[in-house]
Motif scaffolding. Structure first.
Motif, PDB file in Angstrom:
ATOM      1  N   LEU A 319       9.201  12.538 -12.830  1.00  0.00           N
ATOM      2  CA  LEU A 319       8.148  11.970 -11.976  1.00  0.00           C
ATOM      3  C   LEU A 319       8.739  10.761 -11.264  1.00  0.00           C
ATOM      4  O   LEU A 319       9.146   9.791 -11.904  1.00  0.00           O
ATOM      5  CB  LEU A 319       6.952  11.548 -12.836  1.00  0.00           C
ATOM      6  CG  LEU A 319       6.123  12.686 -13.424  1.00  0.00           C
ATOM      7  CD1 LEU A 319       5.120  12.153 -14.433  1.00  0.00           C
ATOM      8  CD2 LEU A 319       5.413  13.455 -12.322  1.00  0.00           C
ATOM      9  N   HIS A 320       8.793  10.845  -9.960  1.00  0.00           N
ATOM     10  CA  HIS A 320       9.429   9.769  -9.210  1.00  0.00           C
ATOM     11  C   HIS A 320       8.552   8.522  -9.150  1.00  0.00           C
ATOM     12  O   HIS A 320       7.334   8.599  -9.187  1.00  0.00           O
ATOM     13  CB  HIS A 320       9.732  10.249  -7.788  1.00  0.00           C
ATOM     14  CG  HIS A 320      10.913  11.162  -7.727  1.00  0.00           C
ATOM     15  ND1 HIS A 320      12.018  10.989  -8.511  1.00  0.00           N
ATOM     16  CD2 HIS A 320      11.158  12.252  -6.967  1.00  0.00           C
ATOM     17  CE1 HIS A 320      12.902  11.931  -8.245  1.00  0.00           C
ATOM     18  NE2 HIS A 320      12.396  12.721  -7.315  1.00  0.00           N
ATOM     19  N   ASN A 321       9.224   7.379  -9.035  1.00  0.00           N
ATOM     20  CA  ASN A 321       8.505   6.134  -8.770  1.00  0.00           C
ATOM     21  C   ASN A 321       8.043   6.159  -7.317  1.00  0.00           C
ATOM     22  O   ASN A 321       8.604   6.872  -6.491  1.00  0.00           O
ATOM     23  CB  ASN A 321       9.429   4.948  -9.031  1.00  0.00           C
ATOM     24  CG  ASN A 321       9.729   4.793 -10.509  1.00  0.00           C
ATOM     25  OD1 ASN A 321       8.841   4.480 -11.291  1.00  0.00           O
ATOM     26  ND2 ASN A 321      10.970   5.047 -10.891  1.00  0.00           N
ATOM     27  N   ASP A 322       7.005   5.337  -7.029  1.00  0.00           N
ATOM     28  CA  ASP A 322       6.370   5.443  -5.707  1.00  0.00           C
ATOM     29  C   ASP A 322       7.130   4.642  -4.643  1.00  0.00           C
ATOM     30  O   ASP A 322       6.949   3.434  -4.498  1.00  0.00           O
ATOM     31  CB  ASP A 322       4.911   4.982  -5.801  1.00  0.00           C
ATOM     32  CG  ASP A 322       4.119   5.483  -4.620  1.00  0.00           C
ATOM     33  OD1 ASP A 322       4.709   5.591  -3.518  1.00  0.00           O
ATOM     34  OD2 ASP A 322       2.925   5.784  -4.786  1.00  0.00           O
ATOM     35  N   ILE A 323       7.957   5.353  -3.890  1.00  0.00           N
ATOM     36  CA  ILE A 323       8.757   4.711  -2.846  1.00  0.00           C
ATOM     37  C   ILE A 323       7.870   4.197  -1.706  1.00  0.00           C
ATOM     38  O   ILE A 323       8.197   3.207  -1.046  1.00  0.00           O
ATOM     39  CB  ILE A 323       9.859   5.678  -2.313  1.00  0.00           C
ATOM     40  CG1 ILE A 323      10.766   5.002  -1.259  1.00  0.00           C
ATOM     41  CG2 ILE A 323       9.257   6.952  -1.741  1.00  0.00           C
ATOM     42  CD1 ILE A 323      11.619   3.886  -1.788  1.00  0.00           C
ATOM     43  N   GLY A 324       6.726   4.843  -1.484  1.00  0.00           N
ATOM     44  CA  GLY A 324       5.825   4.413  -0.409  1.00  0.00           C
ATOM     45  C   GLY A 324       5.312   3.006  -0.655  1.00  0.00           C
ATOM     46  O   GLY A 324       5.363   2.136   0.229  1.00  0.00           O
ATOM     47  N   ILE A 325       4.851   2.770  -1.878  1.00  0.00           N
ATOM     48  CA  ILE A 325       4.316   1.451  -2.245  1.00  0.00           C
ATOM     49  C   ILE A 325       5.431   0.402  -2.196  1.00  0.00           C
ATOM     50  O   ILE A 325       5.249  -0.702  -1.701  1.00  0.00           O
ATOM     51  CB  ILE A 325       3.714   1.491  -3.685  1.00  0.00           C
ATOM     52  CG1 ILE A 325       2.600   2.545  -3.776  1.00  0.00           C
ATOM     53  CG2 ILE A 325       3.254   0.115  -4.137  1.00  0.00           C
ATOM     54  CD1 ILE A 325       1.272   2.119  -3.206  1.00  0.00           C
ATOM     55  N   LEU A 326       6.618   0.799  -2.707  1.00  0.00           N
ATOM     56  CA  LEU A 326       7.734  -0.150  -2.701  1.00  0.00           C
ATOM     57  C   LEU A 326       8.079  -0.557  -1.269  1.00  0.00           C
ATOM     58  O   LEU A 326       8.242  -1.738  -0.964  1.00  0.00           O
ATOM     59  CB  LEU A 326       8.952   0.464  -3.392  1.00  0.00           C
ATOM     60  CG  LEU A 326      10.174  -0.449  -3.440  1.00  0.00           C
ATOM     61  CD1 LEU A 326      10.800  -0.475  -4.828  1.00  0.00           C
ATOM     62  CD2 LEU A 326      11.240  -0.056  -2.432  1.00  0.00           C
ATOM     63  N   LEU A 327       8.165   0.435  -0.362  1.00  0.00           N
ATOM     64  CA  LEU A 327       8.503   0.120   1.032  1.00  0.00           C
ATOM     65  C   LEU A 327       7.432  -0.761   1.659  1.00  0.00           C
ATOM     66  O   LEU A 327       7.733  -1.729   2.364  1.00  0.00           O
ATOM     67  CB  LEU A 327       8.645   1.416   1.845  1.00  0.00           C
ATOM     68  CG  LEU A 327       9.937   2.218   1.680  1.00  0.00           C
ATOM     69  CD1 LEU A 327       9.909   3.425   2.609  1.00  0.00           C
ATOM     70  CD2 LEU A 327      11.165   1.361   1.974  1.00  0.00           C
ATOM     71  N   ARG A 328       6.165  -0.401   1.399  1.00  0.00           N
ATOM     72  CA  ARG A 328       5.058  -1.194   1.950  1.00  0.00           C
ATOM     73  C   ARG A 328       5.224  -2.669   1.558  1.00  0.00           C
ATOM     74  O   ARG A 328       5.169  -3.563   2.403  1.00  0.00           O
ATOM     75  CB  ARG A 328       3.730  -0.651   1.401  1.00  0.00           C
ATOM     76  CG  ARG A 328       2.500  -1.361   1.941  1.00  0.00           C
ATOM     77  CD  ARG A 328       1.294  -1.054   1.085  1.00  0.00           C
ATOM     78  NE  ARG A 328       1.448  -1.648  -0.246  1.00  0.00           N
ATOM     79  CZ  ARG A 328       0.603  -1.428  -1.262  1.00  0.00           C
ATOM     80  NH1 ARG A 328      -0.423  -0.618  -1.108  1.00  0.00           N
ATOM     81  NH2 ARG A 328       0.793  -2.014  -2.432  1.00  0.00           N
ATOM     82  N   ASP A 329       5.456  -2.908   0.268  1.00  0.00           N
ATOM     83  CA  ASP A 329       5.561  -4.283  -0.225  1.00  0.00           C
ATOM     84  C   ASP A 329       6.815  -4.981   0.306  1.00  0.00           C
ATOM     85  O   ASP A 329       6.773  -6.144   0.690  1.00  0.00           O
ATOM     86  CB  ASP A 329       5.547  -4.296  -1.767  1.00  0.00           C
ATOM     87  CG  ASP A 329       4.211  -3.786  -2.301  1.00  0.00           C
ATOM     88  OD1 ASP A 329       3.254  -3.676  -1.494  1.00  0.00           O
ATOM     89  OD2 ASP A 329       4.130  -3.481  -3.507  1.00  0.00           O
ATOM     90  N   GLU A 330       7.923  -4.245   0.335  1.00  0.00           N
ATOM     91  CA  GLU A 330       9.184  -4.845   0.813  1.00  0.00           C
ATOM     92  C   GLU A 330       9.083  -5.212   2.290  1.00  0.00           C
ATOM     93  O   GLU A 330       9.573  -6.262   2.712  1.00  0.00           O
ATOM     94  CB  GLU A 330      10.356  -3.868   0.605  1.00  0.00           C
ATOM     95  CG  GLU A 330      10.782  -3.696  -0.840  1.00  0.00           C
ATOM     96  CD  GLU A 330      11.626  -4.867  -1.350  1.00  0.00           C
ATOM     97  OE1 GLU A 330      12.043  -5.716  -0.549  1.00  0.00           O
ATOM     98  OE2 GLU A 330      11.861  -4.908  -2.576  1.00  0.00           O
ATOM     99  N   ILE A 331       8.456  -4.341   3.079  1.00  0.00           N
ATOM    100  CA  ILE A 331       8.329  -4.615   4.525  1.00  0.00           C
ATOM    101  C   ILE A 331       7.467  -5.870   4.724  1.00  0.00           C
ATOM    102  O   ILE A 331       7.810  -6.768   5.488  1.00  0.00           O
ATOM    103  CB  ILE A 331       7.700  -3.395   5.259  1.00  0.00           C
ATOM    104  CG1 ILE A 331       8.672  -2.210   5.251  1.00  0.00           C
ATOM    105  CG2 ILE A 331       7.309  -3.755   6.689  1.00  0.00           C
ATOM    106  CD1 ILE A 331       8.068  -0.879   5.697  1.00  0.00           C
ATOM    107  N   GLN A 332       6.353  -5.919   3.982  1.00  0.00           N
ATOM    108  CA  GLN A 332       5.458  -7.063   4.137  1.00  0.00           C
ATOM    109  C   GLN A 332       6.150  -8.373   3.749  1.00  0.00           C
ATOM    110  O   GLN A 332       6.080  -9.364   4.487  1.00  0.00           O
ATOM    111  CB  GLN A 332       4.180  -6.852   3.319  1.00  0.00           C
ATOM    112  CG  GLN A 332       3.110  -6.276   4.236  1.00  0.00           C
ATOM    113  CD  GLN A 332       1.992  -5.578   3.507  1.00  0.00           C
ATOM    114  OE1 GLN A 332       2.098  -5.294   2.302  1.00  0.00           O
ATOM    115  NE2 GLN A 332       0.927  -5.291   4.219  1.00  0.00           N
TER     116      GLN A 332
END
Ligand code: ATP
Ligand code: MG
Length: 433
Positions: A319-332
């Motif tokens: 089960l992969h970790n959520d790259i979408g959430i990580l990118l969202r937070d990193e971009i912000q």
């Protein structure tokens, strides 16, 4: 490298019964017709033996006597658009074309083949399946998790099933192979036929799996929304996460279907977040120039950014970790640090994408797959799946298909088109400061 032996499809025995299809001669497929594996001519003469798939289609003589045949259908793994279309197609073809009236639906995947789970199979007739292609999901239900092959084959024997159609992804096909090995060990004349389902389109030796076209169409819709959101705000960023555990086919194809995407991030292509030339730096350049951006990321991309141990589902898939959430937070965080105001909208349409009914193209494809699966089963083929290759339907031995996973090659025309369409740098790896 595979050998021609790997392409050889197993059969249960001699085809002694004339096909009841009553087709003119030219509509039957000869036992010797093959579909070439390689499209390109090898540049070293004599370097390769000619590898080829057995061509799918109706045979003039068949292995099973339709009056004595009983077939069952099982759907396993995650749901995907088109599952019901395939079930419908198999039932209609078996019932009306081959006159096989004894058809069962196994409930909730391989779990339904273990009596301990108390899931009685249901009888399937044309009346039961007539309208199911209009629905998403699978009317039979699905599941993950292992069942003992001995128990499953006991059930097949007890129910007098001669043909088992296994509809699902790589796990389902591995399961089908294990069932076949037990069937073979017992010397039973039971045909095990796979129909490859995965919206990720990552099954080896198969050009396209069903559900993929619909997934791309739905992902395109999400990208259109993301683009509207991005354009509607100053320094607007639309970020869309799509499925694609190991392969980025949905992300790549949706990019090409939508044409507004500026960054496509897939598992096959590693990228850095930070540093000169990394993803965030490239995104900043884009925002400074154009004041909006659209990003699509496949769920399996950037997994190296996570520290946590991988978790697994009931079938043993990571089960992969959520790259979408990580990118969202990193971009912000990145743009905040740089004092550049942005408006970011994150869209995760994954479960909406996979639960819809099949689109027109997938419906056509699924109906074909169901019919070809029935032809193969009635001709006594086993431990194989119905594939698609060079615009033809093929018989593919399950062992060869589960031995690999299809991925996007960075030297392919597909990835080149993605780079051309997005304008993203060929590499998003940081070059250091
Ligand atoms: P998707 O990944 O597209 O959702 P899948 O078919 O790969 O579909 P899984 O949950 O991995 O989904 O597997 C479906 C079924 O096949 C499960 O019941 C699982 O236990 C069984 N299965 C998976 N791998 C094996 C294996 N190596 N041997 C026997 N059974 C297996
Ligand atoms: Mg799988």
């Amino acid at each position: 490298m595979p050998t021609s032996e790997d392409f050889t499809v197993k059969t249960l025995g001699e085809c002694r019964f004339p096909s009841p299809l009553n087709f003119p001669e030219e509509l039957y497929v000869s036992e010797h017709t093959r579909i070439r594996f390689a499209a390109e001519i090898p540049n070293e003469i004599g370097s390769d033996e000619e590898l080829a798939f057995e061509k799918a289609g109706p045979r003039k003589n068949i292995f099973f006597d339709p009056n004595e045949t009983k077939a069952a259908i099982v759907t396993c793994g995650g749901i995907s658009p088109g599952l019901n279309d395939v079930i419908r197609s198999i039932v209609m073809q078996m019932y009306y074309k081959y006159g096989v009236k004894n058809l069962l639906g196994i409930r909730f995947g391989y779990k339904g083949l273990n009596p301990a789970n108390w899931l009685e199979p249901i009888k399937l007739t044309p009346n039961d399946v007539e309208r199911i292609h209009e629905l998403g999901g699978t009317v039979l239900g699905s599941s993950r998790g292992h069942e003992a092959p001995e128990v499953m084959v006991d059930t097949l024997e007890k129910l007098h099933i001669n043909v088992l159609f296994c509809i699902g992804g790589d796990g389902t096909l591995r399961g089908a192979d294990v069932i076949w090995q037990e069937v073979e060990r017992r010397g039973l004349p039971i045909s095990i036929i796979g129909i490859p389902k995965t919206i990720d389109n990552d099954i080896g030796y198969v050009a396209k799996t069903f559900g993929f076209d619909t997934a791309v169409a739905e992902a395109r819709h999400a990208l259109q929304c993301a683009h509207v959101e991005a354009k509607g705000a100053q320094n607007g960023i639309g970020l869309v996460k799509v499925m694609g555990r190991d392969s980025g086919f949905i992300a790549a194809h949706a990019t090409l279907a939508n044409l507004d995407v500026n960054f496509t991030l897939i598992p096959e292509v590693a990228f850095d977040l930070h540093g000169k030339g990394g993803f965030l730096d490239a995104l900043e350049q884009r925002i400074r120039k154009r004041h909006h951006a659209v990003i699509i990321v496949a769920e399996g991309a950037g997994q190296e950014f996570f520290q946590e141990d991988a978790r697994k589902d009931a079938s043993g898939n990571i089960l992969h970790n959520d790259i979408g959430i990580l990118l969202r937070d990193e971009i912000q965080t990145y743009f905040k640090t740089k004092n550049i105001p942005i408006t970011l909208k994150y869209i995760d349409p994954s479960y909406i994408i996979r639960s819809v009914a099949a689109n027109a193209s997938d419906s056509i494809f699924c109906a074909h797959l169901g019919r070809y699966a029935v032809h193969a089963a009635m001709a006594g083929r086993t431990d194989m799946l119905v594939g698609r290759w060079h615009d033809e339907f093929t018989h593919v031995p399950i062992p060869i298909t589960v031995s690999t996973r299809k991925k996007i090659s960075t030297s392919s025309a597909l990835w080149l088109s993605v780079l051309e369409s997005t304008g993203q740098p060929v590499s998003l790896k940081s070059v250091g400061c």
